[in-house]
Structure formats: structure tokens, C-alpha cells
Design a protein around this motif. Structure first.
Motif, PDB file in Angstrom:
ATOM      1  N   ARG A 253     -54.317 -76.690 -97.288  1.00 56.14           N
ATOM      2  CA  ARG A 253     -54.950 -76.842 -95.983  1.00 56.14           C
ATOM      3  C   ARG A 253     -55.693 -75.541 -95.705  1.00 56.14           C
ATOM      4  O   ARG A 253     -55.092 -74.512 -95.422  1.00 56.14           O
ATOM      5  CB  ARG A 253     -53.880 -77.084 -94.922  1.00 56.14           C
ATOM      6  N   GLY A 254     -57.023 -75.588 -95.845  1.00 63.41           N
ATOM      7  CA  GLY A 254     -57.824 -74.377 -95.706  1.00 63.41           C
ATOM      8  C   GLY A 254     -58.732 -74.474 -94.499  1.00 63.41           C
ATOM      9  O   GLY A 254     -59.268 -75.537 -94.185  1.00 63.41           O
ATOM     10  N   VAL A 272     -54.398 -68.122 -83.001  1.00 60.82           N
ATOM     11  CA  VAL A 272     -55.404 -69.176 -82.960  1.00 60.82           C
ATOM     12  C   VAL A 272     -55.649 -69.534 -81.498  1.00 60.82           C
ATOM     13  O   VAL A 272     -54.708 -69.815 -80.753  1.00 60.82           O
ATOM     14  CB  VAL A 272     -54.926 -70.418 -83.735  1.00 60.82           C
ATOM     15  N   LEU A 273     -56.927 -69.517 -81.112  1.00 64.28           N
ATOM     16  CA  LEU A 273     -57.258 -69.798 -79.710  1.00 64.28           C
ATOM     17  C   LEU A 273     -58.093 -71.071 -79.615  1.00 64.28           C
ATOM     18  O   LEU A 273     -58.824 -71.375 -80.538  1.00 64.28           O
ATOM     19  CB  LEU A 273     -58.022 -68.610 -79.124  1.00 64.28           C
ATOM     20  N   ASP A 306     -48.070 -70.359 -92.194  1.00 62.14           N
ATOM     21  CA  ASP A 306     -47.345 -71.432 -91.512  1.00 62.14           C
ATOM     22  C   ASP A 306     -48.248 -72.647 -91.352  1.00 62.14           C
ATOM     23  O   ASP A 306     -49.463 -72.510 -91.240  1.00 62.14           O
ATOM     24  CB  ASP A 306     -46.922 -70.989 -90.105  1.00 62.14           C
ATOM     25  N   GLU A 307     -47.628 -73.825 -91.308  1.00 65.12           N
ATOM     26  CA  GLU A 307     -48.413 -75.019 -91.063  1.00 65.12           C
ATOM     27  C   GLU A 307     -48.661 -75.129 -89.564  1.00 65.12           C
ATOM     28  O   GLU A 307     -47.728 -75.168 -88.772  1.00 65.12           O
ATOM     29  CB  GLU A 307     -47.661 -76.255 -91.575  1.00 65.12           C
ATOM     30  N   ARG A 308     -49.926 -75.115 -89.188  1.00 63.26           N
ATOM     31  CA  ARG A 308     -50.278 -75.123 -87.771  1.00 63.26           C
ATOM     32  C   ARG A 308     -51.287 -76.226 -87.510  1.00 63.26           C
ATOM     33  O   ARG A 308     -52.048 -76.585 -88.393  1.00 63.26           O
ATOM     34  CB  ARG A 308     -50.903 -73.787 -87.372  1.00 63.26           C
TER      35      ARG A 308
END
Lengths: 428, 300
Positions: A253-254, A272-273, A306-308
Motif C-alpha cells: 500500500r503505497g 496525516v492531515l 502502520d496500516e492507516r
């Protein structure tokens, strides 16, 4: 390998400088650009022939240099420039992109467009006429758009006997009004020249022995190209999420995007915003292999430890250096459409990789771009006018003041009925 | 902190990748036009870089006139297989069946049928809302005013007077049903940039770009390939000439240049001292029907 070859291949390491030219019909702007292109061999013989007509190629100089840059039939017929044109030339030191914009009052929007991507602006002044209203306009727009370097080209020196007194007077007048404007920042350089005769453009010529400064080309070759980009604050708007889901990349996941400002390293703590989720940079992926560090304006792919839940429109930033996250904004706006801006109307704005609904809650003032007076609470903003507005967005966005960061402070306004781009905004 | 800057090629590459990603993110069904030439080779390479490590998220579309050089077809089929790209080939079969040929129809009408109409039909048939192409602003003067995201009306036409302003790197991708956008990710590249980049990245190109002794006909200042008898006018006699192609189009309409450059280094050196533009060898750009008119009608 001979000397020529070596020069060509080392040229691969040159930087790219983008500049804009502003001047009105008679300032000799087209002649200046023609001169730069011809003297640096940025134009081919057949293009020269096509522009000039083969038979009178060796005839008169000025008019023909100007013809080189008139692109469209409609313009040649009317003898005017209707739009921004982009030109290219190179020297062994640098590559250049010129945004050639017309300088008439009604074409403010084109100047704003050309200025939006420029490192440097050339403002042309006719030595016979001195600083005019339009010179102020050009200076104001150059500063409003945050161009770091302004070159004031005092042209047609051949028509004032190459007088140093004339040059000094114009330099003084320009500096005075620039200071009075309260225009902050921006480095000013004054160069006397004759684009028609070629003095101080690419070569020094013999007519200006009293001038010891750089020629225009030397200035273009040495002005820093870093000033346009904010090197301090890491901002990465997510353009596209890559999830190939192939066998070998099953869990990949990039986050694809371009670093708009600052730089980033593997291991950096990021936020992340607008969501506020945090993680660390796991990898900086490129086709040519993974990197330890990347910087603006590189296009890269980031993966996180982390997966976000992150999607297009989000912005990845350093956790210890965050932009503002706001729903209500004050912005300077250049209006670009025949239908005026009216307060209360809803538009779309495109900012970084987000497109979002916005309402103009108030039109706070208009700047008269000729007198540079501020007129409070106007009823509307017409095409080619500049004003300050208050905006309310449907959702908050991560942004910076345009003066600090051109990439995260600029936005375009889109009419969601016609889909036209109707305005350009700069967050305050 | 160290100050970091990119070279001009890295800057141009980063810009093109940003544009391609924007297209894929914003459009429902984009396609990349692929015409087999050096600019297409660069575009394909940039697309692979943009979407690495994933596969290309769009197909390549080759609008074929049937008049391309044999080496071009061979190269096209080899490279698309090599990189695993999906290739769509579209031809205006009706016009080809009726024997469309530049020597018979005239260049303008032949191009109109086999290129402009075929392109518009292909985009419609595929339902593509955005088509990326490798046109560059330095190629021809009407292109100097073209936007990177160039809006087309429902008839695929370009109106130079009502283009959308394009500021910063913010591209307005919104359209109504039936309208489309042409996107030019390498707008800001020059011919020299293309060659330097091909050299830097070691990008494969059609062998016709390298000099070799070829059977040619000298027509005025132009060198016309003689490998197809249909290209010859009465009385023209082919002869062997050491030459290469600077641009590649249809064989009856693309001239070669005298050259002995058979390595990429020699081509870069030759391009650097060239005094004539590459489009000069393309017959379509000359004559009364200008590029500006063709573009208004929908020519790429």
C-alpha cells in the motif's frame, strides 16, 4: 570525446529556471524574447523562416524578432498576444522556460498564470517612458505571486543615447515606489539594455561601458532556483493510493505524490492531515530503487509502518512541523472569468490534491492594481481584478500561508456549473 | 540541512510523473496515446516510473494509419510485450479500404481521415475521458499556447481562445458528459531533453533513429523512403543514402536527414548543433492547412 561532446553531456547536470516576462505592447518584450532565443540558438532556422518569410529574413531586425513569438493566426492578424505562451531555450549552464505573458490591463489573469510557476520575473520598462502605471502592476503581481527574483529590464537604451543618468533615475523611481508599496522580500536587479541591438541581453555590446553588472543572461544563469520551493516544511499531498494486489505485492500500500516542500527520511515520524493519524516512514519507493531521503519537488511513493486509512486529498507532514488545518480562510483572489465573483456564491476550490466545496462568505476589499489603493467592501470582483475574500469550506484542509509556501498556499476556483477555472487564490 | 536541487531532467521527470498520477486519480477511464516514436518511448518509460511497483493503470492506444514503417510495428509489438502493457490498435478501416494515400488524397485529407478522424473515433469507441499524449510545446508555434490539460468540446475540438487558465501545478480536471481532455505530460520538454533523457535512462527506441544506409528518393530538400513503391512519384529513382530519422510518422510523409550518427551520444551531439527543427521533416506541418487549424479540428 571532444570538447563539444563533453559540454553537451555535462549539460545533463544543469538546473531548470522558469521565468516570466511582463511588459506592455511597446516595451519591446517580444523583441527581447526573440533576442534571447536567437542569440542562444533557442530557435531553429526553419522556424525563423516560417516566422519571418524567407525573402526578408536578413532585413529589418526588431519587428521580425517579435514575430517569432506570435503563436496563433488570430494574434498575428490582430498584432496582439492573447494568451500565455511557453518558450524554451538552453545554455551550457542552464535550461530555461519562459512564460511569455501579455501586459495589457485586461490580461492580468495571464500575468498571474505565468507568474504562478516562475522563479524570476522580468519587468520591462521603456527607457524613454520610465516607470509607468503598468510597471507598478507588474511589480505588484510578481510579489503577490511570491516570485523571489525581479529583474527590471530598462530597455530601448539605444533611444536615450545609452544615458547612465536616465538609467539611474528610473532605478531610483522604481526602488522608491517598490519600497512605498510595502512589498516585502524579492530581490531587485536593474539592467540597462537594448533588446533590438542586443546590448546586455546575451552579450554586453559596446554601448554601455558604465554598467558593470551582469548581462540579462548571466543573471538568468546564476539566480538561485531554490527560492521558489520552501525547503523547511515537509508537505506531501497524497495524489493516488497504489494497491497493486498482485501476488508478489499482495500487501503493498503505497502513497503516491510529489513532495511539494521540504524533505523526508526513512524513519521520520509523520502525521496525516486532516485526520491527525500518525505513523513512521517505512520506505521511499521509486522505480530506480528505494531512497533513504527525498526532497521537493521529487515525485515518489511512500509506505508507512502502520496500516492507516489514507486517501487522495490527505496530506502527510512531519509530526513536529504541522501546517494549519482550517475550514475558514482569508485569501487574495485574482478573478479570471467574465462572470464576476459575487459574495454568497458557492464554488469548488482545488488545493493540493483536494477538490472541495467552498462559499465566498464576504468580499472584504479590492486592490486597484493601478493605484494599488485598497477599496473596502466592493460589491463584486470582475475579471482581471484582485481582492481579498473570506471563504468557508465544506471540510477543513491542511494548508499554509502562500507567503510561506507557494505549493500549499495556492488554490484555483472552479465554477461547478460551467467547470471553468474562474479564479486563483493565495491563502493569507 | 543540506540544500538539494534536481537537475533539469529530474525536474521534468518529476513533473511528468505528477501529471500522469493526477490523470489516473481524477479520470474514470484514461488512455495513453502511443505512436511508437521517441516521445512515446519516453512517455511509456515515465508511466512505468510513475506507477511502479504496480502495473500501468491504463492501456496504450496506437492510432494506426497502416503507413507506418515496418520497423515501427516490430518495435511496438516487442516493447509492449516486454513491459506488459495493454495495447489497443485502432485504424480507420473504411478509409484504408477506400485506398486513402497522401499522394492520392493530399496530405491534409489523408491525415484528416487516417489520424484525426481515427483518433476521435477510437476515443469514442473506448469511452476514454482523458487521453495522454507526447506532444511538446517546442515542436511547433501553435503548440506553445497549449495547456498541459487541454480541454476539448464534445466534438473533440480545441478552441485556443477559451482555454482554461493553468496555475501552479493545479489542474482543473472537471468536465461535462461527452467532453474530454488531452493531457501532455511532457509539454515542457524540448527535443534535446528527450534525447538526453533517452541516453540517461537507456530507453529503447525504434532503430530508424540511428543512421544506416537506406534506399531513398531525393525530393527537393527532402529524403523520402523508397521501400514502398507507393511512395514514389513517376520518374523518381531510389538510391542508397546514409541517413536517419529525427521524427517518425507515416512512411510516405516522413523525410529522413543525412546523418552518420549511429549511437545515442552522436544523436545528442547532432541535435545540439542542429539548425533546423525536427518538424521540418514532417510534411503535415507545411502547406496552407496549418497545425493550428488541424488542432482545432481535433488533430493531436
Amino acid at each position: 570525446m571532444n570538447t563539444l561532446d563533453k559540454e553537451l553531456f555535462s549539460a545533463v547536470e544543469t538546473a531548470l529556471l522558469r521565468f516570466t516576462t511582463a511588459g506592455s505592447v511597446d516595451d519591446g518584450k517580444s523583441t527581447l524574447i526573440g533576442r534571447l532565443l536567437v542569440d542562444t540558438k533557442g530557435v531553429f532556422e526553419d522556424q525563423l523562416d516560417a516566422a519571418m518569410g524567407v525573402e526578408d529574413k536578413k532585413g529589418a531586425k526588431g519587428a521580425h524578432l517579435a514575430l517569432l513569438t506570435d503563436g496563433l493566426q488570430a494574434e498575428r492578424e490582430q498584432g496582439i498576444t492573447i494568451d500565455v505562451a511557453y518558450r524554451y531555450f538552453a545554455t551550457p549552464k542552464r535550461k530555461f522556460i519562459i512564460a511569455d505573458t501579455p501586459g495589457h490591463e485586461q490580461y492580468t489573469r495571464n500575468m498571474v498564470t505565468g507568474a504562478s510557476t516562475a522563479h524570476l520575473a522580468i519587468i520591462l520598462i521603456d527607457a524613454r517612458k520610465g516607470v509607468l502605471t503598468q510597471s507598478r502592476r507588474h511589480a505588484y503581481i510578481s510579489r503577490l505571486l511570491g516570485i523571489p527574483h525581479i529583474v527590471v529590464a530598462i530597455n530601448k537604451m539605444d533611444l536615450v543615447d545609452y544615458s547612465e543618468t536616465v538609467f539611474k533615475q528610473i532605478r531610483q523611481d522604481f526602488t522608491d515606489f517598490y519600497t512605498n508599496l510595502g512589498l516585502i522580500g524579492g530581490e531587485l536587479t536593474f539592467i540597462p539594455m537594448s533588446a533590438l541591438e542586443g546590448d546586455m541581453v546575451v552579450t554586453r555590446g559596446t554601448q554601455l561601458p558604465w554598467y558593470q553588472g551582469q548581462t540579462l543572461l548571466e543573471k538568468l544563469e546564476t539566480a538561485p532556483v531554490t527560492g521558489k520551493i520552501n525547503a523547511r516544511d515537509f508537505r506531501f499531498p497524497v495524489q493516488y493510493v497504489s494497491r497493486p494486489q498482485t501476488e508478489e505485492l499482495h500487501d503493498f500500500r503505497g502513497y503516491m505524490g510529489r513532495i511539494e516542500s521540504g524533505s523526508v527520511k526513512v524513519g521520520d515520524h509523520v502525521t496525516v492531515l486532516p485526520s491527525g493519524l500518525t505513523s513512521h516512514i517505512k520506505e521511499i519507493v521509486t522505480f530506480d530503487g528505494s531512497l533513504q531521503r527525498a526532497f521537493a519537488p521529487m515525485s515518489v511513493t511512500l509506505t508507512l509502518t502502520d496500516e492507516r486509512d489514507i486517501s487522495r486529498g490527505d496530506m502527510i507532514t512531519h509530526s513536529n512541523n504541522l501546517p494549519r488545518v482550517e475550514k475558514e480562510l482569508s485569501a487574495m483572489l485574482c478573478w479570471m472569468h467574465e462572470t464576476p465573483l459575487t459574495p454568497g456564491k458557492k464554488y469548488l476550490i482545488k488545493h493540493a490534491s483536494t477538490t472541495i466545496k467552498a462559499m465566498v462568505t464576504s468580499l472584504d476589499e479590492r486592490v486597484d492594481i493601478n493605484s494599488l489603493e485598497h477599496i473596502a467592501a466592493p460589491i463584486e470582483l470582475k475579471m482581471n481584478e484582485i481582492g481579498r475574500v473570506s471563504l468557508k469550506l465544506l471540510k477543513p484542509i491542511a494548508c499554509d500561508a502562500y507567503a510561506n509556501n507557494r505549493a500549499t498556499g495556492g488554490f484555483i476556483v472552479i465554477d461547478d456549473f460551467t467547470n471553468m477555472t474562474v479564479g486563483a487564490g493565495m491563502i493569507q | 540541512m543540506t540544500t538539494s536541487t534536481l537537475t533539469h531532467l529530474q525536474t521534468l521527470e518529476a513533473e511528468a510523473i505528477h501529471i500522469m498520477r493526477e490523470v489516473v486519480a481524477e479520470f474514470r477511464n484514461p488512455v495513453m496515446l502511443y505512436s511508437v516514436g521517441k516521445d512515446s518511448s519516453v512517455m511509456l518509460h515515465l508511466a512505468r516510473k510513475a506507477f511502479h511497483p504496480g502495473p500501468l493503470p491504463f492501456s496504450l492506444l496506437h492510432v494506426d494509419t497502416g503507413f507506418k514503417f515496418r520497423e515501427m510495428y516490430e518495435f511496438r509489438d516487442w516493447i509492449t510485450k516486454e513491459v506488459g502493457a495493454k495495447l489497443i490498435v485502432y485504424r480507420n478501416e473504411e478509409a484504408i479500404k477506400q485506398g486513402a494515400h497522401p499522394l492520392k488524397l493530399g496530405v491534409a485529407r489523408c491525415c484528416g481521415a487516417l489520424k484525426t478522424k481515427a483518433l476521435l473515433d477510437a476515443l469514442e469507441a473506448g469511452g476514454f475521458d482523458a487521453a495522454m499524449g507526447g506532444a511538446r510545446r517546442d515542436e511547433e508555434r501553435s503548440r506553445a499556447k497549449e495547456r498541459i490539460f487541454s480541454f476539448r468540446d464534445e466534438f473533440g475540438q480545441w478552441d485556443p481562445k477559451s482555454q482554461r487558465p493553468e496555475l501552479w501545478d493545479l489542474y482543473n480536471c472537471r468536465m461535462h458528459e461527452g467532453e474530454s481532455i488531452r493531457v501532455f505530460p511532457i509539454s515542457n520538454w524540448t527535443e534535446m531533453d528527450i534525447w538526453q533523457y533517452i541516453r540517461q535512462e537507456n530507453i529503447p527506441i525504434v532503430p530508424l533513429y540511428y543512421a544506416k544506409e537506406r534506399m531513398m528518393v531525393k525530393r527537393g530538400a527532402m529524403l523520402i523512403p523508397a521501400d514502398d513503391a507507393g511512395n514514389l512519384k513517376p520518374g523518381e529513382v531510389p538510391e542508397p543514402v546514409m541517413c536517419r530519422y529525427r521524427t517518425l510518422g507515416c512512411s510516405p510523409c516522413t523525410g529522413a536527414v543525412y546523418s552518420s550518427a549511429n549511437s545515442i551520444e552522436e544523436i545528442v551531439a547532432e541535435s545540439a548543433i542542429a539548425t533546423r527543427s525536427e518538424r521540418e521533416t514532417r510534411i503535415i506541418d507545411h502547406g496552407s492547412n496549418s497545425m493550428e487549424d488541424k488542432k482545432k479540428e481535433g488533430y493531436f
